[in-house]
Design a protein around this motif. Structure first.
Motif, mmCIF file in Angstrom:
data_model
loop_
_atom_site.group_PDB
_atom_site.id
_atom_site.type_symbol
_atom_site.label_atom_id
_atom_site.label_comp_id
_atom_site.label_asym_id
_atom_site.label_seq_id
_atom_site.Cartn_x
_atom_site.Cartn_y
_atom_site.Cartn_z
ATOM 1 N N VAL A 86 -25.552 45.491 -22.013
ATOM 2 C CA VAL A 86 -24.412 45.037 -21.212
ATOM 3 C C VAL A 86 -24.815 44.236 -19.983
ATOM 4 N N GLY A 87 -26.098 44.198 -19.646
ATOM 5 C CA GLY A 87 -26.536 43.408 -18.508
ATOM 6 C C GLY A 87 -26.447 44.152 -17.187
ATOM 7 N N ALA A 88 -27.163 43.626 -16.194
ATOM 8 C CA ALA A 88 -27.275 44.311 -14.912
ATOM 9 C C ALA A 88 -25.943 44.465 -14.193
ATOM 10 N N LEU A 89 -25.048 43.490 -14.351
ATOM 11 C CA LEU A 89 -23.783 43.542 -13.613
ATOM 12 C C LEU A 89 -22.782 44.525 -14.201
ATOM 13 N N LEU A 90 -23.016 44.981 -15.441
ATOM 14 C CA LEU A 90 -22.023 45.823 -16.109
ATOM 15 C C LEU A 90 -22.545 47.207 -16.471
ATOM 16 N N ILE A 91 -23.790 47.507 -16.121
ATOM 17 C CA ILE A 91 -24.352 48.819 -16.464
ATOM 18 C C ILE A 91 -23.558 49.945 -15.808
ATOM 19 N N ALA A 92 -23.199 49.769 -14.539
ATOM 20 C CA ALA A 92 -22.446 50.813 -13.839
ATOM 21 C C ALA A 92 -21.124 51.108 -14.539
ATOM 22 N N ALA A 93 -20.499 50.067 -15.106
ATOM 23 C CA ALA A 93 -19.244 50.267 -15.829
ATOM 24 C C ALA A 93 -19.457 51.137 -17.061
ATOM 25 N N LEU A 94 -20.574 50.942 -17.756
ATOM 26 C CA LEU A 94 -20.880 51.748 -18.940
ATOM 27 C C LEU A 94 -21.109 53.210 -18.565
ATOM 28 N N LEU A 95 -21.579 53.443 -17.356
ATOM 29 C CA LEU A 95 -21.759 54.810 -16.866
ATOM 30 C C LEU A 95 -20.430 55.456 -16.475
ATOM 31 N N ILE A 96 -19.626 54.712 -15.731
ATOM 32 C CA ILE A 96 -18.463 55.294 -15.066
ATOM 33 C C ILE A 96 -17.239 55.383 -15.964
ATOM 34 N N ILE A 97 -16.909 54.289 -16.668
ATOM 35 C CA ILE A 97 -15.614 54.231 -17.363
ATOM 36 C C ILE A 97 -15.480 55.268 -18.477
#
Length: 266
Positions: free
Chosen positions: A187-198
């Motif tokens: 998912v790339g560096a800008l979207l990794i946090a989204a994969l964790l949180i959502i």
């Protein structure tokens, strides 16, 4: 019959989702979303340094993510406001990584692939890294599950029970760095946090136990991974962002379902 690159993409997406699920629940419980951003944004600096030094990208990303994670934790513990330190670290790490990448000569760095993921270019070696890293994260969280859970619910109670909350925070930072390194290709560096949180946030309204929330986060993550890949293939959209969009849709459905169930229960 599916092409080999599609099979690899599916395995990579599912592996990254399963790796992020056990950590994502703790990120949500501990409100570490900005911490995840700071660590994941540092991945670009890790990529640039790895390519400059001719070392594996996974190794460079992991080392830099760990350094940023421990640096943020140390500064926060010295009286600096957590949100300020995380804001500075997230933006500084990303900007430094982009500047460092500009010094690399030749067509060695496809920056967009590392920012937003390039799952369709996943190799067998990448799959080994993703699933190996995911297994390490799962083993680490499983080994420390009770201690992590206790220190999350009440650090004071954890200390009274003989659990060191600081050690458990270090465990989470190590796991977070591993997930960043594992999910970068997907998912790339800008979207990794989204994969964790959502996925974890989507599982929360419908869960009654911590273990149920973890299982729900893993399920949502896998559904989002498969749904996002299907959308990317059908609509010719970027795979990484499509996976995050699919996760966001599941969150909306879960939030609505949680409210309806809560209303009926009342």
């Amino acid at each position: 019959m599916l092409d080999d690159f599609l099979v690899r993409a599916v395995l990579a997406a599912v592996g990254a989702a399963l790796a992020a699920a056990p950590l994502g629940v703790f990120v949500v419980w501990r409100r570490m979303a900005y911490f995840g951003d700071a660590t994941s944004h540092a991945a670009i600096l890790g990529v640039a340094l790895a390519l400059a030094l001719s070392v594996p990208v996974f190794a460079g990303t992991l080392v830099v993510a760990l350094l940023v994670a421990f640096g943020v934790a140390r500064l926060t513990g010295r009286g600096y406001a957590a949100d300020m330190v995380l804001g500075v670290a997230a933006h500084a790490a990303l900007a430094t990584g982009l500047v460092a990448a500009s010094f690399l000569s030749g067509p060695r760095l496809n920056l967009e692939a590392y920012l937003f993921g390039d799952i369709l270019a996943v190799s067998k070696m990448d799959l080994a890294v993703i699933w190996g890293g995911g297994a390490a994260v799962a083993a680490l969280i499983g080994w420390r599950w009770q201690a992590l859970l206790l220190s999350t619910l009440s650090p004071d109670l954890a200390a009274a029970s003989g659990v060191n909350p600081e050690r458990e925070r270090v465990t989470l930072m190590l796991a977070l760095a591993l997930v960043v390194a594992v999910a970068l290709k997907v998912v790339g560096a800008l979207l990794i946090a989204a994969l964790l949180i959502i996925p974890a946030a989507a599982a929360r309204p419908l869960s009654r136990t911590p273990e149920g929330m973890l299982a729900g986060a893993a399920t949502v993550g896998v559904i989002a991974a498969l749904g996002g890949l299907w959308a990317a293939w059908s609509l010719d959209t970027p795979a990484g962002p499509s996976i995050v969009c699919a996760a966001a849709i599941t969150f909306g459905i879960s939030a609505l379902g949680g409210r309806l169930l809560g209303g009926r229960g009342g």
